[in-house]
Structure formats: structure tokens, C-alpha cells
Write a protein that holds these residues in place. Sequence first.
Motif, PDB file in Angstrom:
ATOM      1  N   VAL A 144       0.840  -1.206   0.000  1.00  0.00           N
ATOM      2  CA  VAL A 144       0.000   0.000   0.000  1.00  0.00           C
ATOM      3  C   VAL A 144       0.873   1.253   0.000  1.00  0.00           C
ATOM      4  O   VAL A 144       1.905   1.300   0.671  1.00  0.00           O
ATOM      5  CB  VAL A 144      -0.925   0.039   1.244  1.00  0.00           C
ATOM      6  N   ILE A 145       0.449   2.256  -0.781  1.00  0.00           N
ATOM      7  CA  ILE A 145       0.942   3.628  -0.616  1.00  0.00           C
ATOM      8  C   ILE A 145      -0.199   4.411   0.013  1.00  0.00           C
ATOM      9  O   ILE A 145      -1.307   4.448  -0.536  1.00  0.00           O
ATOM     10  CB  ILE A 145       1.357   4.275  -1.944  1.00  0.00           C
ATOM     11  N   TYR A 146       0.063   5.014   1.174  1.00  0.00           N
ATOM     12  CA  TYR A 146      -0.999   5.685   1.914  1.00  0.00           C
ATOM     13  C   TYR A 146      -0.677   7.156   2.107  1.00  0.00           C
ATOM     14  O   TYR A 146       0.441   7.513   2.495  1.00  0.00           O
ATOM     15  CB  TYR A 146      -1.213   5.033   3.280  1.00  0.00           C
ATOM     16  N   ASP A 147      -1.666   8.010   1.808  1.00  0.00           N
ATOM     17  CA  ASP A 147      -1.549   9.445   2.024  1.00  0.00           C
ATOM     18  C   ASP A 147      -2.212   9.770   3.356  1.00  0.00           C
ATOM     19  O   ASP A 147      -3.440   9.756   3.465  1.00  0.00           O
ATOM     20  CB  ASP A 147      -2.235  10.207   0.884  1.00  0.00           C
ATOM     21  N   PHE A 148      -1.402  10.025   4.380  1.00  0.00           N
ATOM     22  CA  PHE A 148      -1.945  10.273   5.713  1.00  0.00           C
ATOM     23  C   PHE A 148      -2.596  11.650   5.813  1.00  0.00           C
ATOM     24  O   PHE A 148      -3.451  11.864   6.673  1.00  0.00           O
ATOM     25  CB  PHE A 148      -0.845  10.119   6.769  1.00  0.00           C
ATOM     26  N   ASN A 149      -2.208  12.565   4.957  1.00  0.00           N
ATOM     27  CA  ASN A 149      -2.846  13.896   4.966  1.00  0.00           C
ATOM     28  C   ASN A 149      -4.276  13.813   4.443  1.00  0.00           C
ATOM     29  O   ASN A 149      -5.180  14.472   4.961  1.00  0.00           O
ATOM     30  CB  ASN A 149      -2.022  14.875   4.134  1.00  0.00           C
ATOM     31  N   GLU A 150      -4.475  13.001   3.402  1.00  0.00           N
ATOM     32  CA  GLU A 150      -5.810  12.829   2.817  1.00  0.00           C
ATOM     33  C   GLU A 150      -6.548  11.635   3.415  1.00  0.00           C
ATOM     34  O   GLU A 150      -7.728  11.427   3.123  1.00  0.00           O
ATOM     35  CB  GLU A 150      -5.691  12.659   1.298  1.00  0.00           C
ATOM     36  N   ASP A 151      -5.840  10.825   4.212  1.00  0.00           N
ATOM     37  CA  ASP A 151      -6.396   9.633   4.837  1.00  0.00           C
ATOM     38  C   ASP A 151      -6.993   8.675   3.800  1.00  0.00           C
ATOM     39  O   ASP A 151      -8.143   8.239   3.915  1.00  0.00           O
ATOM     40  CB  ASP A 151      -7.461  10.006   5.872  1.00  0.00           C
ATOM     41  N   LYS A 152      -6.170   8.342   2.801  1.00  0.00           N
ATOM     42  CA  LYS A 152      -6.647   7.399   1.781  1.00  0.00           C
ATOM     43  C   LYS A 152      -5.461   6.688   1.131  1.00  0.00           C
ATOM     44  O   LYS A 152      -4.332   7.192   1.107  1.00  0.00           O
ATOM     45  CB  LYS A 152      -7.464   8.125   0.718  1.00  0.00           C
ATOM     46  N   ALA A 153      -5.756   5.510   0.593  1.00  0.00           N
ATOM     47  CA  ALA A 153      -4.748   4.743  -0.128  1.00  0.00           C
ATOM     48  C   ALA A 153      -4.638   5.268  -1.554  1.00  0.00           C
ATOM     49  O   ALA A 153      -5.652   5.517  -2.224  1.00  0.00           O
ATOM     50  CB  ALA A 153      -5.110   3.267  -0.138  1.00  0.00           C
ATOM     51  N   LEU A 154      -3.403   5.435  -2.033  1.00  0.00           N
ATOM     52  CA  LEU A 154      -3.158   5.862  -3.411  1.00  0.00           C
ATOM     53  C   LEU A 154      -2.824   4.682  -4.307  1.00  0.00           C
ATOM     54  O   LEU A 154      -2.877   4.800  -5.533  1.00  0.00           O
ATOM     55  CB  LEU A 154      -1.992   6.860  -3.439  1.00  0.00           C
ATOM     56  N   TYR A 155      -2.487   3.556  -3.678  1.00  0.00           N
ATOM     57  CA  TYR A 155      -2.066   2.369  -4.424  1.00  0.00           C
ATOM     58  C   TYR A 155      -2.210   1.175  -3.493  1.00  0.00           C
ATOM     59  O   TYR A 155      -1.896   1.265  -2.307  1.00  0.00           O
ATOM     60  CB  TYR A 155      -0.610   2.539  -4.863  1.00  0.00           C
TER      61      TYR A 155
END
Length: 270
Positions: A65-76
Motif C-alpha cells: 500500500v501507498i498511503y496518504d496520511f494527509n488525505e487519509d486514503k490509499a493511493l495504491y
Amino acid sequence: LLACDIDGTLIFSDYLPPRNIEAIDFFVHEGGKFCLATGRTAGAVSSITSRIKNLSPSIVANGSVIYDFNEDKALYERFVPREDRYIVKEVMNGCKTVGIEIHSGKKVIVTNCNQETIDHERYENLDALMLDYDAALGYNWNKVLYLFSDSDEAKIVKDIIAGCEHNSQFVDTSATIDGRKRYYYEHVPKNVSKASTLKILCEKLGIKDGCCYAIGDYYNDLEMIQTADIGAALVDSPDEVKAVATVVVGSVQNGAVADFIDYLTERKRK
């Protein structure tokens, strides 16, 4: 972009050296991007994200997983093949005492509880779901973690897995909890690793050639350290890990990440 392992690299037990925080702030202030590259699930890093500012999208679940903690969502995301899930059942039947966690997005599912899963949940502040194997099949699986109470148990589990047909891959990982190093075995999708996902993250963030750096301490970091433009291992890393590093830095307790940022800063100055 500096990709950093958590357990045994950035922190020791739950101790995050102040030197590391100061150096990361400096690195980001000077235009760098700092991301985590960890075997932890996205839901198990709140103790880190609360202390490090301006964190870039990060690699979790050992590259699944690639996770964007600022947006609180997985990017991949990648998932353990459904046809390989039976391995968990085989392990449970062959070694009833092993701990088993299934990581799905920000959730952690425990299908076989032992003292190691209890300690692990406490250490990573996990609010795990206690489900049996059949109920766990209703979730997507980013990875499976086998947690051993001793080396004999680890050998039994690895022998069981070695006898299973599969299209996945397995990697040794570790964490220091309550001053004792714990050894785990991770089941992830084939061709998924911190290294392979770091390449994808660099593309997403527009990182130029020559500007990807990585630091880690254990076997699941080896390929990432080796493929980064500049890679660092810790002084107490296994010899095989240190052998592929550009530089070997100090101990985790004394701020190994700060040592690496100092090295990068001096290298740039020269």
C-alpha cells in the motif's frame, strides 16, 4: 525523497530520538520529502504521524500500500491472491500456537491469538478485530503476518509454507518490543516489496533520478537500500544488509536517521 523504515530504524521500542525529529524537520525545510517505508499497516502509525510533520505519502504493509496520511486514503494497493489464502488455514492447522494477523487497509484482523499478537497490538496501538478464518475471507488482504513465540515455532510455520503451492512471497521482519527483539514472517503479494513500491512512489511524486534515498535495518529493507540512489543501513543491521548500503550509520537509539541526514547534507555541501 527519503524513505525510512520505522521499527529498529526510526524508533527503538516506542522511543523516537529527538535528533531524528529535528533532522527530519531540517530535511523537509530544505526541500526534501520524507516518507515512511514500513511493514506496519496504515492504522498502526499514529504514534509516528503525530510526531513528524509534513509527511509525504508513505509505503505501508511492506509495499502492498501507498498511503496518504494527509488525505487519509490509499493511493495504491496490492492484495494477497485469493487462491493463496488457504495457506493461513494450513498454518493454523499445523501450528495452533502461532499468532496470525491479517492486514486489510487500516484494519488488522487476528485469526489466531497468542502472546505475540497481544504484545504487537499494544505496541502498535492496534484495535484489532478478532475473527475466525472464514469471517476474515470477507476482507481484502494486503498482507498476512505470522508472529512466533520461539525459533522452533518459526521453523514449523516456515516448513508448512514451503510445502504449499502459491503465487505470493514471504519475508522475515522484526520489531523490538519491551526491550526484546521479536521475529515475524510476512506474506505479501508476489513482486511486492518496499523497493518495488518506492519506485512507484517516486514516479507519483515526480522524484528525479539520483534523488531517492532510503534507510533501514533488516532483511525486508535490503532491496530498498540497494535500489535507492543512496542507501543506509544501521551499525547493528545484519551483515548482508550492511553490504548493500552506501553508508552505515549509528544505532537507532542514538538517532540513526539523523546520522543519515547529516551524511546527505555533507555530501550535498561537498
